[in-house]
Design an enzyme around this catalytic site. Structure first.
Site, PDB file in Angstrom:
ATOM      1  N   CYS A  99      38.729  44.644  25.690  1.00 54.42           N
ATOM      2  CA  CYS A  99      39.732  45.022  25.008  1.00 54.42           C
ATOM      3  C   CYS A  99      38.599  44.781  23.131  1.00 54.42           C
ATOM      4  CB  CYS A  99      40.851  44.673  25.219  1.00 54.42           C
ATOM      5  SG  CYS A  99      42.289  44.604  24.264  1.00 54.42           S
ATOM      6  N   HIS A 153      41.199  47.361  30.364  1.00 57.82           N
ATOM      7  CA  HIS A 153      40.841  46.109  31.358  1.00 57.82           C
ATOM      8  C   HIS A 153      41.017  45.615  32.854  1.00 57.82           C
ATOM      9  CE1 HIS A 153      43.231  42.998  27.441  1.00 57.82           C
ATOM     10  NE2 HIS A 153      43.365  44.043  27.219  1.00 57.82           N
ATOM     11  N   GLU A 211      40.420  43.470  34.352  1.00 57.12           N
ATOM     12  CA  GLU A 211      41.345  42.221  35.508  1.00 57.12           C
ATOM     13  C   GLU A 211      42.899  42.606  35.283  1.00 57.12           C
ATOM     14  OE1 GLU A 211      42.484  41.431  30.886  1.00 57.12           O
ATOM     15  OE2 GLU A 211      40.597  41.658  32.429  1.00 57.12           O
TER      16      GLU A 211
END
Length: 220
Positions: A89, A196, A198
């Protein structure tokens, strides 16, 4: 899931400079087979096989906090030595030369281009929401082993700025949001994602597993 080979799992240091969702990043790397940990100590991070630069918030503030934490020399040394770095990001955006979000603060310049605000309307005049938030498709722009199981799948974005490449050879995948947004970039030992991993479920884990295999292969 098989491990990254017969040797040890590669280590991954998630840099703590108060600008990211650190524990989520740590856990996602662990699920992908890394021996991952969070650290605010550049000397500890220097020994890791992969250094992860998260980033949430304002470009200039992230760069200043990164510098204040003493991480800038670490990243420059790693890139010069060809050792693995992952930016996520805003952690991707600071790998570029700079950003309209704070034009007075330079980025690292490892990736060629400038970071710009996503326009409020698409090229055809259609209004679009800013920030770009939600799921979008990863469209490959070249063949790359990092894209195995990732190309054509959906990943999760939350951002108002995007990288506008000065040269495009380093962009290996993009997503469309009115215009082409670099999704995954790599140059030398630097890998960067605007989305992202995650927060991207199985697809994000697959990307990190691909990166794990690549890092593990370089351990010898």
């Amino acid at each position: 899931m098989e491990g990254p080979g017969e040797g040890r799992a590669p280590s991954a240091a998630v840099l703590d400079y108060e600008a990211g969702n650190l524990r989520s990043a740590e856990k996602s790397l662990q699920r992908a087979g890394f021996d991952a940990f969070v650290t605010d100590d550049a000397r500890v991070a220097a020994d890791a096989d992969l250094v992860v630069v998260p980033g949430v918030g304002h470009f200039g503030q992230c760069v200043r906090q990164f510098d204040a934490a003493g991480f800038a020399p670490l990243i420059r040394d790693r890139v010069a030595e060809g050792r693995a770095v992952l930016g996520v990001c805003v952690g991707m955006q600071i790998m570029y030369e700079g950003s309209d979000e704070d034009a007075q603060v330079p980025g690292f310049g490892f990736l060629p281009g400038w970071v710009r605000r996503i326009p409020a309307s698409a090229p055809d005049g259609t209004a679009q929401r800013v920030p770009h938030m939600g799921w979008n498709v990863v469209v490959p722009t070249t063949d790359d082993p990092l894209l195995d199981g990732v190309a054509g799948e959906r990943v999760y974005y939350v951002h108002s700025y995007y990288a506008d490449p000065r040269a495009h050879a380093h962009v290996i995948a993009e997503s469309r949001y009115g215009l082409a947004i670099p999704a995954i970039a790599r140059e030398g030992s630097v890998v960067a994602t605007q989305f992202h991993p995650e927060k991207s479920g199985d697809v994000g884990r697959r990307l990190l597993e691909n990166l794990r295999d690549e890092v593990a292969a370089g351990l010898g």
